[in-house]
Scaffold this motif. Structure first.
Motif, PDB file in Angstrom:
ATOM      1  N   ASP A 120      -6.189  -1.580  21.450  1.00 43.37           N
ATOM      2  CA  ASP A 120      -5.493  -0.770  20.443  1.00 43.37           C
ATOM      3  C   ASP A 120      -5.940  -0.636  18.945  1.00 43.37           C
ATOM      4  O   ASP A 120      -5.267  -0.318  18.054  1.00 43.37           O
ATOM      5  CB  ASP A 120      -3.995  -1.322  20.296  1.00 43.37           C
ATOM      6  CG  ASP A 120      -3.166  -1.145  21.556  1.00 43.37           C
ATOM      7  OD1 ASP A 120      -3.459  -0.110  22.198  1.00 43.37           O
ATOM      8  OD2 ASP A 120      -2.239  -1.877  22.102  1.00 43.37           O
ATOM      9  N   GLU A 121      -7.177  -1.364  18.819  1.00 43.06           N
ATOM     10  CA  GLU A 121      -7.844  -1.171  17.375  1.00 43.06           C
ATOM     11  C   GLU A 121      -8.705   0.175  17.113  1.00 43.06           C
ATOM     12  O   GLU A 121      -9.133   0.444  18.289  1.00 43.06           O
ATOM     13  CB  GLU A 121      -8.761  -2.451  17.068  1.00 43.06           C
ATOM     14  CG  GLU A 121      -7.929  -3.866  16.979  1.00 43.06           C
ATOM     15  CD  GLU A 121      -6.794  -3.610  15.656  1.00 43.06           C
ATOM     16  OE1 GLU A 121      -7.339  -3.268  14.641  1.00 43.06           O
ATOM     17  OE2 GLU A 121      -5.878  -4.184  15.913  1.00 43.06           O
ATOM     18  N   GLU A 122      -8.815   0.540  16.244  1.00 47.59           N
ATOM     19  CA  GLU A 122      -9.783   1.467  15.913  1.00 47.59           C
ATOM     20  C   GLU A 122     -11.058   1.216  15.306  1.00 47.59           C
ATOM     21  O   GLU A 122     -11.005   0.154  14.097  1.00 47.59           O
ATOM     22  CB  GLU A 122      -8.937   2.698  15.026  1.00 47.59           C
ATOM     23  CG  GLU A 122      -7.900   3.358  15.546  1.00 47.59           C
ATOM     24  CD  GLU A 122      -7.335   4.495  14.920  1.00 47.59           C
ATOM     25  OE1 GLU A 122      -7.647   4.889  13.590  1.00 47.59           O
ATOM     26  OE2 GLU A 122      -6.343   5.185  15.361  1.00 47.59           O
ATOM     27  N   TYR A 123     -12.122   1.832  15.517  1.00 50.14           N
ATOM     28  CA  TYR A 123     -13.558   1.516  14.952  1.00 50.14           C
ATOM     29  C   TYR A 123     -14.322   2.813  14.794  1.00 50.14           C
ATOM     30  O   TYR A 123     -14.215   3.495  15.209  1.00 50.14           O
ATOM     31  CB  TYR A 123     -14.265   0.692  15.962  1.00 50.14           C
ATOM     32  CG  TYR A 123     -13.508  -0.771  16.552  1.00 50.14           C
ATOM     33  CD1 TYR A 123     -13.809  -1.878  15.919  1.00 50.14           C
ATOM     34  CD2 TYR A 123     -12.545  -0.774  17.628  1.00 50.14           C
ATOM     35  CE1 TYR A 123     -13.199  -3.020  16.247  1.00 50.14           C
ATOM     36  CE2 TYR A 123     -11.972  -1.890  17.908  1.00 50.14           C
ATOM     37  CZ  TYR A 123     -12.347  -3.049  17.278  1.00 50.14           C
ATOM     38  OH  TYR A 123     -11.718  -4.244  17.642  1.00 50.14           O
ATOM     39  N   SER A 154      -9.822   9.404  28.319  1.00 50.13           N
ATOM     40  CA  SER A 154     -10.616   7.996  27.936  1.00 50.13           C
ATOM     41  C   SER A 154     -12.018   7.936  28.352  1.00 50.13           C
ATOM     42  O   SER A 154     -12.242   8.604  29.631  1.00 50.13           O
ATOM     43  CB  SER A 154      -9.944   6.810  27.914  1.00 50.13           C
ATOM     44  OG  SER A 154      -9.972   6.284  29.311  1.00 50.13           O
ATOM     45  N   ILE A 181      -8.436   1.804  24.232  1.00 47.64           N
ATOM     46  CA  ILE A 181      -7.072   1.865  24.821  1.00 47.64           C
ATOM     47  C   ILE A 181      -6.975   0.982  26.232  1.00 47.64           C
ATOM     48  O   ILE A 181      -6.098   0.939  26.900  1.00 47.64           O
ATOM     49  CB  ILE A 181      -6.798   2.927  25.210  1.00 47.64           C
ATOM     50  CG1 ILE A 181      -7.675   3.964  26.423  1.00 47.64           C
ATOM     51  CG2 ILE A 181      -6.829   4.106  24.006  1.00 47.64           C
ATOM     52  CD1 ILE A 181      -7.063   4.655  27.240  1.00 47.64           C
ATOM     53  N   VAL A 229     -10.754   9.467  18.215  1.00 47.15           N
ATOM     54  CA  VAL A 229      -9.623   9.731  17.461  1.00 47.15           C
ATOM     55  C   VAL A 229     -10.012  10.929  16.425  1.00 47.15           C
ATOM     56  O   VAL A 229      -9.003  12.062  16.276  1.00 47.15           O
ATOM     57  CB  VAL A 229      -9.169   8.334  16.589  1.00 47.15           C
ATOM     58  CG1 VAL A 229      -8.196   8.710  15.456  1.00 47.15           C
ATOM     59  CG2 VAL A 229      -8.879   7.491  17.427  1.00 47.15           C
ATOM     60  N   VAL A 258     -14.456   7.808  14.877  1.00 47.53           N
ATOM     61  CA  VAL A 258     -13.649   6.887  14.878  1.00 47.53           C
ATOM     62  C   VAL A 258     -13.057   6.853  16.465  1.00 47.53           C
ATOM     63  O   VAL A 258     -12.614   8.183  16.978  1.00 47.53           O
ATOM     64  CB  VAL A 258     -12.608   7.106  13.941  1.00 47.53           C
ATOM     65  CG1 VAL A 258     -11.379   6.098  14.249  1.00 47.53           C
ATOM     66  CG2 VAL A 258     -12.987   7.096  12.559  1.00 47.53           C
ATOM     67  N   VAL A 259     -12.834   5.844  17.012  1.00 41.88           N
ATOM     68  CA  VAL A 259     -12.333   5.720  18.294  1.00 41.88           C
ATOM     69  C   VAL A 259     -11.525   4.591  18.593  1.00 41.88           C
ATOM     70  O   VAL A 259     -11.445   3.716  17.663  1.00 41.88           O
ATOM     71  CB  VAL A 259     -13.405   5.306  19.469  1.00 41.88           C
ATOM     72  CG1 VAL A 259     -14.658   6.673  19.492  1.00 41.88           C
ATOM     73  CG2 VAL A 259     -14.241   4.099  18.954  1.00 41.88           C
ATOM     74  N   LYS A 260     -10.855   4.796  19.507  1.00 44.38           N
ATOM     75  CA  LYS A 260      -9.648   3.798  19.615  1.00 44.38           C
ATOM     76  C   LYS A 260      -9.738   2.979  21.195  1.00 44.38           C
ATOM     77  O   LYS A 260      -9.997   3.861  21.876  1.00 44.38           O
ATOM     78  CB  LYS A 260      -8.095   4.489  19.641  1.00 44.38           C
ATOM     79  CG  LYS A 260      -6.903   3.217  19.682  1.00 44.38           C
ATOM     80  CD  LYS A 260      -5.540   3.925  19.638  1.00 44.38           C
ATOM     81  CE  LYS A 260      -4.287   3.078  19.692  1.00 44.38           C
ATOM     82  NZ  LYS A 260      -3.275   3.644  19.385  1.00 44.38           N
ATOM     83  N   LEU A 304     -12.798   4.099  25.709  1.00 39.37           N
ATOM     84  CA  LEU A 304     -12.334   4.737  24.372  1.00 39.37           C
ATOM     85  C   LEU A 304     -11.606   5.911  24.278  1.00 39.37           C
ATOM     86  O   LEU A 304     -11.856   6.914  25.157  1.00 39.37           O
ATOM     87  CB  LEU A 304     -13.553   4.837  23.686  1.00 39.37           C
ATOM     88  CG  LEU A 304     -14.533   3.405  23.485  1.00 39.37           C
ATOM     89  CD1 LEU A 304     -15.964   3.938  22.641  1.00 39.37           C
ATOM     90  CD2 LEU A 304     -14.027   2.379  22.729  1.00 39.37           C
ATOM     91  N   GLN A 305     -10.862   6.199  23.398  1.00 41.99           N
ATOM     92  CA  GLN A 305     -10.201   7.363  23.083  1.00 41.99           C
ATOM     93  C   GLN A 305     -10.857   7.996  21.802  1.00 41.99           C
ATOM     94  O   GLN A 305     -10.971   7.198  20.669  1.00 41.99           O
ATOM     95  CB  GLN A 305      -8.726   7.629  23.024  1.00 41.99           C
ATOM     96  CG  GLN A 305      -8.006   7.726  24.428  1.00 41.99           C
ATOM     97  CD  GLN A 305      -6.400   7.894  24.338  1.00 41.99           C
ATOM     98  OE1 GLN A 305      -5.876   7.552  23.345  1.00 41.99           O
ATOM     99  NE2 GLN A 305      -6.241   8.346  25.423  1.00 41.99           N
TER     100      GLN A 305
END
Length: 600
Positions: free
Chosen positions: A409-412, A372, A434, A446, A430-432, A443-444
């Protein structure tokens, strides 16, 4: 000194944001203090909201006279509410006319208060041609901050002594724009900076290769000499690195082909005749001397390896870790990289793009797949656009939210305002979220938003494609084969339209196995829209096209010819119709084709 002491210098700025004194910089150049860097990082991330407000204020204040910002009538207000209500979200296409003005030599402030003197070229793998992006010294400073921050955490976990790095870094061709600005890839602009060399020296990981090798006009010759320098200094190599995992894998695939020639050069002390660039030959003459014992040792080790497993620890016995971006589109190369690495640890590098940096990997003990990135709140102003079904540029959807307002846990989609003239710029990533490090998000990555396989109601991302390829590639393992690389295309000329997957395989696979691979690819796309469309034949059967060996090398050559650098190259995972040249290379090198019968 932490490089979080970046470019802030107004008297009202908190002390931890002040620019460091020259004496501190000099001291830092000689000795790197990991704990001091970490301590400052902790201060920044504990107060991320305030740091973000200061960062936005500073960017807007310094660039308030720029044509672009004046257009939006901020009237001296620098708060996030005024900013987001006055300045629109944009993509590169919106800023292109302004960037072109700068490249053409506009004599007035266009995007920034201070003149932009350099242009960055994006890798070009997404759209098929490189984009122009503004670049300045402040952006170099943010790059050094990211480097130093992640190194501090890395060095705490995996300390290195005073050695060298085998860095597969390559300068790309630079050219001068109509207005006299130098243009080159982001990595080239960074590698040419004085700050980069000072930072690498301070971090005890200078490249083992001379500058003439890094900035050679021919990347094939450059790569050969990187490998040669690595072998000459093999006992001193502590780190093997590149921008992307792909270029490390590519470099060691090349090693498999040229190791005997490298041994010959070391044995005789004479550089191969295929190295023709005079500046490289002159530079290499200073490091290459006859060493028959070393040549014999390397030859013995190479002949003793099985399928090149553990090549890296055999060649570089003191290498502590391998370091590159290993997430996102780089994940498919991890399997091969682990073969070469043996027991040497893989550490994923930080999160950034040609437009600038976003976050550092401050948990280096995790495997690449779990990496991350912690956002550094003072290197730019960040907003996050909640994902909806459309989120098209012109659509009315949810408003972006601030860095410290994101939800677990949301994606943006990431929206960036940086120090080099990008304002509310949609990055397309797009990242999640975590987790959080103090008050800043981890961020991870995506996927890229616009890298999407879609025909009607189906939506398959780059990650979906990767998972499908991984599942099908397992069928090759029994024949001791592997997928060297892959990409995809949506064939809209057929009726019904269908997905085409291009594979380059390491050897000859039987028709029966490849046919089953094709079926497996088709059924591994589990998106509901895809499956339902396939069942009623609204989407046609998936097609697997097997490519001639070396096809992806031709694609790499194509992008390098456009001005990209090997170290910045990413294989395009979805080739659209606008990317005609790459599509032509792929179609001209198909040797076998298979059509799925998964859905009857």
């Amino acid at each position: 000194m932490s490089c979080s002491h970046r470019i802030f210098h107004c008297s009202c700025t908190p002390s931890f944001l002040l620019k460091p004194s020259h004496s501190k910089i000099k001291k830092m150049e000689h000795k790197f203090d990991s704990e001091a860097v970490i301590q400052e990082f902790e201060s920044l991330t504990k107060d991320a909201k305030r740091v973000q407000l200061e960062t936005l204020k500073k960017i807007l204040k310094e660039n308030g006279e720029a044509e672009y910002l004046k257009k939006w009538n901020l009237n001296g207000k620098f708060d996030p509410q005024t900013y987001s209500s006055c300045v629109p979200l944009v993509t590169h296409k919106d800023l292109e006319p302004y960037i072109q003005k700068i490249a053409d030599g506009a004599s007035y402030p266009v995007l920034t208060g201070k003149p932009i003197t350099t242009i960055t070229l994006s890798s070009g793998t997404t759209q098929g041609k490189p984009k122009f992006v503004p670049f300045n010294d402040e952006l170099t400073e943010t790059t050094m901050q990211i480097y130093r921050t992640s190194f501090a955490f890395r060095n705490r976990e995996f300390p290195i002594g005073n050695g060298k790095a085998l860095s597969f870094i390559f300068g790309s061709k630079q050219f001068t724009t109509k207005g006299g600005l130098l243009a080159g890839t982001a990595t080239t602009n960074v590698y040419r900076s004085a700050q980069f060399k000072k930072t690498m020296q301070a971090m005890q990981t200078p490249s083992c290769s001379p500058d003439e090798v890094i900035f050679a006009p021919d990347f094939h010759q450059s790569l050969y000499c990187h490998l040669l320098c690595g072998l000459i200094f093999r006992e001193e190599i502590q780190v093997i690195s590149s921008t992307f995992a792909h270029s490390i894998v590519h470099s060691f695939r090349t090693f498999e082909l040229v190791w005997s020639e490298l041994c010959s050069d070391i044995r005789t002390g004479v550089l191969s005749a295929k190295i023709t660039v005079p500046s490289i030959r002159t530079a290499m003459a200073k490091v290459l001397a006859p060493n028959p014992d070393l040549a014999d040792e390397i030859q013995k080790k190479c002949l003793g390896l099985t399928d090149w497993t553990g090549l890296i620890p055999e060649m570089f016995p003191n290498c502590k870790y391998i370091y590159a971006i290993m997430t996102g589109s780089m994940e498919p190369y991890l399997k091969k990289l682990r073969v070469y690495a043996g027991g040497v640890r893989l550490l994923s590098a930080d999160y950034g793009s040609s437009e600038g940096w976003i976050g550092a990997n401050v948990n280096p003990d995790l495997p690449p797949e779990m990496t991350s990135f912690t956002v550094l709140p003072n290197i730019g102003y960040f907003e996050f656009l909640p994902l909806t079904e459309s989120n098209e540029v012109d659509s009315v959807g949810p408003e972006p939210i601030g860095l410290t307002d994101v939800q677990l846990d949301e994606e943006y989609e990431v929206v960036v305002t940086n120090v080099a003239g990008l304002y509310r710029y949609r990055l397309g990533d797009v990242v999640k979220v975590i987790g959080f490090h103090n008050s800043t998000p981890k961020l991870q990555f995506v996927c890229r938003r616009n890298l999407m396989l879609t025909i009607n109601i189906d939506k398959n991302t780059e990650k979906d494609l990767q998972l499908s390829v991984e599942a099908a590639a397992k069928l090759l393992a029994d024949e001791k084969l592997e997928v060297v690389d892959f990409t995809s295309h949506v064939d809209l000329t057929a009726d019904p339209a269908h997905y085409v997957i291009f594979w380059e395989v390491s050897g000859e696979a039987s028709d029966a196995v490849l046919k089953e691979c094709c079926n497996c690819l088709d059924r591994s796309f589990v998106d509901v829209g895809y499956v339902s469309s396939r069942k009623v034949n609204a989407i046609g059967p998936l097609e697997l096209r097997v490519l001639r060996k070396g096809t992806f090398h031709k694609i790499l050559d194509h992008y390098v010819g456009l001005g990209s650098a090997l170290s910045q190259f990413k294989t395009p995972r979805c080739v659209g119709p606008s990317n005609r040249k790459v599509l032509q290379i792929l179609c001209n090198n198909v040797v076998k084709s298979y059509v799925s019968n998964t859905f009857g």
